[in-house]
Design a protein around this motif. Structure first.
Motif, PDB file in Angstrom:
ATOM      1  N   ARG A 297      16.345  -0.755  -4.130  1.00  0.00           N
ATOM      2  CA  ARG A 297      16.201   0.513  -4.851  1.00  0.00           C
ATOM      3  C   ARG A 297      15.194   1.431  -4.196  1.00  0.00           C
ATOM      4  NH1 ARG A 297      14.804  -1.478 -10.815  1.00  0.00           N
ATOM      5  NH2 ARG A 297      15.493   0.569 -11.519  1.00  0.00           N
ATOM      6  N   CYS A 298      14.495   0.942  -3.205  1.00  0.00           N
ATOM      7  CA  CYS A 298      13.383   1.715  -2.652  1.00  0.00           C
ATOM      8  C   CYS A 298      13.897   2.764  -1.674  1.00  0.00           C
ATOM      9  CB  CYS A 298      12.410   0.775  -1.942  1.00  0.00           C
ATOM     10  SG  CYS A 298      10.991   1.653  -1.277  1.00  0.00           S
ATOM     11  N   PRO A 299      13.492   4.011  -1.859  1.00  0.00           N
ATOM     12  CA  PRO A 299      13.979   5.063  -0.949  1.00  0.00           C
ATOM     13  C   PRO A 299      13.387   4.958   0.458  1.00  0.00           C
ATOM     14  CG  PRO A 299      12.461   6.004  -2.573  1.00  0.00           C
ATOM     15  CD  PRO A 299      12.646   4.558  -2.940  1.00  0.00           C
ATOM     16  N   PHE A 300      12.376   4.088   0.650  1.00  0.00           N
ATOM     17  CA  PHE A 300      11.710   4.037   1.960  1.00  0.00           C
ATOM     18  C   PHE A 300      12.019   2.759   2.733  1.00  0.00           C
ATOM     19  CE2 PHE A 300       8.806   5.946  -1.256  1.00  0.00           C
ATOM     20  CZ  PHE A 300       9.145   7.256  -0.998  1.00  0.00           C
ATOM     21  N   ALA A 301      12.898   1.918   2.169  1.00  0.00           N
ATOM     22  CA  ALA A 301      13.119   0.597   2.756  1.00  0.00           C
ATOM     23  C   ALA A 301      13.613   0.682   4.199  1.00  0.00           C
ATOM     24  CB  ALA A 301      14.110  -0.177   1.901  1.00  0.00           C
ATOM     25  N   THR A 302      13.085  -0.219   5.014  1.00  0.00           N
ATOM     26  CA  THR A 302      13.530  -0.329   6.409  1.00  0.00           C
ATOM     27  C   THR A 302      13.991  -1.762   6.656  1.00  0.00           C
ATOM     28  OG1 THR A 302      11.361  -1.020   7.147  1.00  0.00           O
ATOM     29  CG2 THR A 302      11.793   1.354   7.158  1.00  0.00           C
ATOM     30  N   ASP A 303      14.387  -2.050   7.870  1.00  0.00           N
ATOM     31  CA  ASP A 303      14.811  -3.411   8.205  1.00  0.00           C
ATOM     32  C   ASP A 303      13.704  -4.421   7.927  1.00  0.00           C
ATOM     33  OD1 ASP A 303      17.273  -2.579   8.892  1.00  0.00           O
ATOM     34  OD2 ASP A 303      16.903  -2.507  11.062  1.00  0.00           O
ATOM     35  N   LEU A 304      12.482  -4.040   8.246  1.00  0.00           N
ATOM     36  CA  LEU A 304      11.354  -4.930   7.975  1.00  0.00           C
ATOM     37  C   LEU A 304      11.346  -5.346   6.508  1.00  0.00           C
ATOM     38  CD1 LEU A 304       8.629  -6.270   8.708  1.00  0.00           C
ATOM     39  CD2 LEU A 304       7.527  -4.059   8.283  1.00  0.00           C
ATOM     40  N   CYS A 305      11.526  -4.371   5.611  1.00  0.00           N
ATOM     41  CA  CYS A 305      11.512  -4.633   4.164  1.00  0.00           C
ATOM     42  C   CYS A 305      12.636  -5.584   3.759  1.00  0.00           C
ATOM     43  CB  CYS A 305      11.662  -3.338   3.380  1.00  0.00           C
ATOM     44  SG  CYS A 305      10.485  -2.062   3.825  1.00  0.00           S
ATOM     45  N   ARG A 306      13.738  -5.531   4.507  1.00  0.00           N
ATOM     46  CA  ARG A 306      14.883  -6.360   4.152  1.00  0.00           C
ATOM     47  C   ARG A 306      14.796  -7.756   4.766  1.00  0.00           C
ATOM     48  NH1 ARG A 306      17.240  -1.064   3.728  1.00  0.00           N
ATOM     49  NH2 ARG A 306      17.132  -0.754   5.966  1.00  0.00           N
ATOM     50  N   GLU A 307      13.789  -7.963   5.593  1.00  0.00           N
ATOM     51  CA  GLU A 307      13.693  -9.258   6.276  1.00  0.00           C
ATOM     52  C   GLU A 307      12.479 -10.076   5.876  1.00  0.00           C
ATOM     53  OE1 GLU A 307      13.925  -7.862  10.256  1.00  0.00           O
ATOM     54  OE2 GLU A 307      16.064  -7.388  10.025  1.00  0.00           O
ATOM     55  N   GLU A 308      11.325  -9.424   5.715  1.00  0.00           N
ATOM     56  CA  GLU A 308      10.107 -10.189   5.457  1.00  0.00           C
ATOM     57  C   GLU A 308       9.462  -9.790   4.138  1.00  0.00           C
ATOM     58  OE1 GLU A 308       7.374 -10.550   8.801  1.00  0.00           O
ATOM     59  OE2 GLU A 308       9.015  -9.884  10.102  1.00  0.00           O
ATOM     60  N   VAL A 309       8.964 -10.806   3.425  1.00  0.00           N
ATOM     61  CA  VAL A 309       8.310 -10.556   2.138  1.00  0.00           C
ATOM     62  C   VAL A 309       6.927  -9.961   2.370  1.00  0.00           C
ATOM     63  CG1 VAL A 309       7.439 -11.618   0.029  1.00  0.00           C
ATOM     64  CG2 VAL A 309       9.507 -12.516   1.115  1.00  0.00           C
ATOM     65  N   ALA A 322       1.880  -4.793  -2.798  1.00  0.00           N
ATOM     66  CA  ALA A 322       2.729  -5.607  -1.933  1.00  0.00           C
ATOM     67  C   ALA A 322       3.823  -4.731  -1.345  1.00  0.00           C
ATOM     68  CB  ALA A 322       3.320  -6.769  -2.715  1.00  0.00           C
ATOM     69  N   CYS A 323       3.458  -3.952  -0.370  1.00  0.00           N
ATOM     70  CA  CYS A 323       4.426  -3.034   0.240  1.00  0.00           C
ATOM     71  C   CYS A 323       4.081  -2.899   1.716  1.00  0.00           C
ATOM     72  CB  CYS A 323       4.346  -1.673  -0.447  1.00  0.00           C
ATOM     73  SG  CYS A 323       5.240  -0.384   0.437  1.00  0.00           S
ATOM     74  N   TRP A 324       5.105  -3.036   2.549  1.00  0.00           N
ATOM     75  CA  TRP A 324       4.887  -2.961   3.994  1.00  0.00           C
ATOM     76  C   TRP A 324       4.318  -1.624   4.430  1.00  0.00           C
ATOM     77  CZ3 TRP A 324       4.093  -7.009   6.496  1.00  0.00           C
ATOM     78  CH2 TRP A 324       4.830  -8.179   6.309  1.00  0.00           C
ATOM     79  N   GLY A 325       4.531  -0.606   3.617  1.00  0.00           N
ATOM     80  CA  GLY A 325       4.028   0.712   3.975  1.00  0.00           C
ATOM     81  C   GLY A 325       2.512   0.742   4.157  1.00  0.00           C
ATOM     82  N   TYR A 326       1.801  -0.230   3.576  1.00  0.00           N
ATOM     83  CA  TYR A 326       0.341  -0.256   3.686  1.00  0.00           C
ATOM     84  C   TYR A 326      -0.136  -1.207   4.775  1.00  0.00           C
ATOM     85  CZ  TYR A 326       0.647   2.438  -0.542  1.00  0.00           C
ATOM     86  OH  TYR A 326       0.953   3.416  -1.433  1.00  0.00           O
ATOM     87  N   SER A 327       0.775  -1.757   5.541  1.00  0.00           N
ATOM     88  CA  SER A 327       0.376  -2.657   6.621  1.00  0.00           C
ATOM     89  C   SER A 327       0.080  -1.820   7.877  1.00  0.00           C
ATOM     90  CB  SER A 327       1.511  -3.640   6.922  1.00  0.00           C
ATOM     91  OG  SER A 327       2.572  -2.952   7.571  1.00  0.00           O
ATOM     92  N   ASP A 328      -0.449  -2.487   8.889  1.00  0.00           N
ATOM     93  CA  ASP A 328      -0.677  -1.719  10.113  1.00  0.00           C
ATOM     94  C   ASP A 328       0.362  -2.074  11.175  1.00  0.00           C
ATOM     95  OD1 ASP A 328      -1.579  -4.226  10.602  1.00  0.00           O
ATOM     96  OD2 ASP A 328      -3.705  -3.668  10.776  1.00  0.00           O
ATOM     97  N   ARG A 329       1.460  -2.643  10.739  1.00  0.00           N
ATOM     98  CA  ARG A 329       2.513  -2.944  11.707  1.00  0.00           C
ATOM     99  C   ARG A 329       3.143  -1.649  12.222  1.00  0.00           C
ATOM    100  NH1 ARG A 329       5.706  -8.315  10.333  1.00  0.00           N
ATOM    101  NH2 ARG A 329       7.223  -7.202  11.614  1.00  0.00           N
TER     102      ARG A 329
END
Ligand SMILES: Nc1ncnc2c1ncn2[C@@H]1O[C@H](COP(=O)(O)OP(=O)(O)OP(=O)(O)O)[C@@H](O)[C@H]1O
Ligand SMILES: Nc1ncnc2c1ncn2[C@@H]1O[C@H](COP(=O)(O)OP(=O)(O)O)[C@@H](O)[C@H]1O
Ligand code: SF4
Ligand code: SF4
Ligand SMILES: [Mg+2]
Ligand SMILES: [Mg+2]
Lengths: 355, 368
Positions: A297-309, A322-329
């Motif tokens: 449902r997330c408008p910002f989802a990327t492949d990373l979001c669909r692969e890793e928790v 708990a959101c990849w958007g706040y990581s430094d990857r």
């Protein structure tokens, strides 16, 4: 307001709590991933709200903490002591210290017993050999503590002779009979009339302040979490997605799901910042989507979001999301405003273009 | 200027203009229980629904919201009994009829074509053994003599698509759908005969706020497109302030206030409305201490004399124990002419006529 301080050890602490329910009737080894990886600390004199939509796992967390059923993973510590093992005696002691209040004040009190019976029974179980005068005194004190005064008016009543709010007060008094350190309140006001809900919240807050009880307040109403809780945790599909002080989480949510939740709540004062055009629903917990469970449902989802928790990541001021958007990857998703992202979409899928 | 989340309806071509009354409930009374001692659950409730508008009906559990809706549509299950009043329905061509006076045949023809209801908890009442498309088609056929099953099936699929359920799910059974989708199915079913009035009893209460907002948006969009009027029943006043054009507040079996949504919110006239608005902790803005309303709603079988709210009212005075307040104009000069409130603080004349000293209107009930 008592803030949880790091020097003050938590009354109750859970790490990596997990509950997978087996799916019945199927020969497969499928499970419902009701709760995964929940960490939680409850401190004396402080309220933590657990917020999320129906089916997100809130009640399961409460029932695990009350030890009404065993967890399939993780540890529970009371004052630093692991309680997951232990014999019958240890279990009894635990249940005395950690009490639960349920959503339904109608179902949780036995209709054939009077208030006096319900409360004296609980007093005897938890406080041993209270008799005669001392028992009466303790009974009166309990009723007064939940503001059911004068005592004579309520003590010989049956549950059906009381209003919903009064019943919930009796249920709270019954929990207090154990002199608990921790109160687990699962949607304690959602079945009550609107006009009496605040009375119950104010009562619980009073107990927090005067008796230093640690409270877990479960609700789907995020505005009441802001009003009542010191800290707020948001759950989505069995996982904690955001945690922080209640004011920050509600006023400046960081996780896209929390933003959607806050933006969806009715608020007559501010109709301009409503989430419009959102769609989709919570995923199946039997086969949750890999990666971030909100990715469908997330408008910002990327492949990373669909692969890793995504883990809970520090977003400053003692808050975490708990959101990849706040990581430094480098392959992290670029977050934007959920409200704008949804608002810019046209109507929901399946909708034919109106001519 | 409008801040409502639901856009106003444009005049329908060939139809009546927005604004003319489509449903006028007048002095509706309902008793529950037969014999010598029935409970007067609804007492002389009056309400007007205009063409194309959303009228919100709010009040606490047990105050009679559902009873009002079912009484007005003659769907009241026994032992409920309408004991008085009229319900005037005005058709698109301008003919008026009293629904309570229709004979059974005329009533059957009218129901679902003129007015449709989505019942409280309806999403759990879909038949578990039939596919959802079939259930909608059956509903259409039952009210459309002469229509072929193929046409009804096609219409059912179109209705599902209209509420955002893709046609390939029409062969699903109810348990395969989420709560939000089941609620959409109920809405599709209610709209399938193109009614002029849609009554929805707590359509979103069992859903979480995200799904609630999706459903509410859907209703807004459909209303825009189809032009029906809505009575939206809920205990959630904040939601109503957002989505309704006008709001009626009920307490203990009576309508105690009726006004434009923004007036109810910013300028409440009834002490109960005012207190109710202070019973919700705000999600934004300053955090303030709130007290709720002391006491609890009265037992309808043992109503006090005078005003039913008086035991909990901060502005009660001696007349309130003796005079039953009636829904009438407010005591605030300059209020919108159609505003109504049932409170003796606004009704000096009744107080004086009963031989009491009138009391001034407190500032809280006269905000501008
Ligand atoms: N079949 C019945 N027999 C007797 N009393 C009834 C019956 N149905 C409803 N009542 C009473 O009538 C009153 C109004 O009920 P109603 O269902 O209209 O309330 P409501 O405002 O829709 O409440 P809620 O918000 O809980 O749906 C209540 O006091 C209720 O207990
Ligand atoms: N006893 C049980 N057996 C199987 N599944 C369960 C059981 N209890 C809860 N669940 C499932 O676990 C998930 C979380 O439920 P719950 O904790 O009740 O959510 P919440 O309290 O947030 O509404 C849901 O999918 C629910 O259906
Ligand atoms: S951006 Fe990715 S990780 Fe963050 S909420 Fe959306 S899907 Fe989940
Ligand atoms: S009539 Fe009297 S008791 Fe009733 S609402 Fe008005 S002031 Fe209060
Ligand atoms: Mg629950
Ligand atoms: Mg109802």
């Amino acid at each position: 307001m008592p803030a949880p301080s790091s020097v003050d050890p938590p009354a109750l602490r859970v790490v990596g709590l997990q509950k997978h329910f087996p799916v019945r009737g199927l020969r497969s080894k499928k499970v419902v991933h009701a709760v995964d990886d929940v960490d939680l600390e409850l401190h004396a004199g402080s309220v933590v709200a657990l917020v999320g939509e129906s089916g997100s796992g809130k009640s399961t967390v409460a029932r695990l903490l009350a030890r009404l059923m065993p967890a399939t993973g993780g540890t529970i510590e009371l004052h630093g002591r692991d309680v997951t093992g232990g014999g019958r005696r240890a279990f009894r002691r635990y249940v005395g210290r950690v009490q639960m209040i349920f959503q339904d004040p109608f179902g949780s009190l036995n209709p054939v017993h009077t208030v006096r019976y319900i409360l004296t029974r609980s007093l005897r179980i938890h406080r041993g050999r209270l008799r005669g005068e001392a028992l009466e005194e303790a009974l009166a004190e309990l009723l007064e503590r939940v503001h059911l005064a004068p005592v004579e008016r309520y003590v010989d009543k049956y549950p059906h002779e009381l209003s919903g709010g009064q019943r919930q007060r009796v249920a709270i008094a019954r929990a207090l009979a154990a002199d608990p350190e921790v109160l687990l309140a699962d949607e304690p006001i959602s079945m009550l009339d609107v006009s009496i809900r605040l009375g119950i919240l104010n009562l619980l807050r009073d107990l927090r302040d005067r008796m230093g009880i640690a409270i877990l307040y479960i609700t789907h109403d995020i505005a009441s979490a802001r009003y009542f809780a010191d800290r707020t945790m948001v759950m989505y599909a069995g996982r904690v997605v955001e945690v922080g002080d209640s004011e920050s989480v509600t006023q400046d949510p960081r996780h896209p799901y929390t933003q959607l939740l806050v933006g969806s709540a009715p608020d007559p004062d501010d109709m301009s910042t409503r989430a419009r055009g959102a769609h989709g629903e919570a995923p199946s917990l039997v086969s949750p989507p890999p990666g971030c469970r909100f990715n469908t449902r997330c408008p910002f989802a990327t492949d990373l979001c669909r692969e890793e928790v995504p883990e809970l990541l520090d977003v400053g001021d003692g808050r975490a999301a708990a959101c990849w958007g706040y990581s430094d990857r480098s392959d992290r998703p670029r977050l934007g405003s959920v409200l704008e992202a949804y608002g810019s979409r046209t109507s929901s899928p399946g909708e034919g273009a109106a001519s | 200027m409008s801040t409502s989340a639901i856009p106003r309806t444009a005049p329908r071509e060939g139809g009546a203009r927005t604004g003319a009354p489509v449903l006028e409930i007048r002095n509706l009374s309902v008793d529950y229980g037969y014999g010598s001692d029935p409970t007067h659950v609804l007492r002389q409730a009056s309400l007007t629904l205009h063409r194309g508008e959303v009228l919100g009906l709010a009040g606490e559990s047990g105050c009679g919201k559902s009873t009002l809706a079912y009484g007005a549509t003659r769907l009241l299950p026994p032992p409920g009994l309408v004991t008085g009043g009229q319900v005037w329905f005005t058709d698109r061509d301008g003919t008026r009829s009293d629904i309570l006076a229709l004979d059974d045949a005329a009533l059957r023809a009218s129901r679902w074509r003129d007015m449709a209801i989505v019942f409280q908890g309806a999403m759990n009442s879909l038949n578990p053994v039939f596919r959802i498309g079939r259930q909608i088609a059956d509903g259409i056929l039952a009210h459309s003599p002469g229509m072929s099953r193929a046409d009804a099936t096609e219409r059912a699929a179109a209705m599902l698509e209209m509420v955002g359920i893709s046609p390939d799910r029409r062969r699903d059974f109810p348990h395969q759908l989420s709560g939000g989708m089941r609620q959409r199915v109920m809405i599709a079913m209610a709209l399938s005969l193109d009614p002029q009035v849609l009554i929805m009893d707590e359509p979103t209460t069992a859903l979480d706020v995200v799904m609630q907002r999706q459903i509410v948006e859907q209703i807004a969009e459909l209303r825009e497109r189809l032009g029906f009027a809505v009575i939206f029943i809920t205990h959630d006043v904040s939601l109503l302030i957002e989505i309704a054009d006008r709001i009626a507040i009920m307490y203990a079996g009576e309508v105690v206030e009726e006004a434009a949504a923004q007036d109810v919110y910013r300028r409440p006239r009834h002490p109960y409305t005012d207190a109710l608005l202070h019973s919700f902790p705000p999600l934004r803005g300053p955090r303030r201490e709130l007290g709720g309303i002391p006491g609890s709603p009265p037992d309808l079988a043992r109503l006090p004399t005078g005003c039913p709210f008086r035991a909990r009212c901060a502005f009660a005075f001696d007349a309130c124990a003796h005079v039953v307040p009636e829904l009438a104009e407010t005591g605030v000069p300059g209020d919108a002419p159609f505003r109504r409130v049932a409170c003796l603080r606004h009704d000096t004349r009744s107080v004086v006529e009963a031989g009491f000293d009138p009391q001034p209107l407190p500032e809280e009930l006269a905000r501008r």
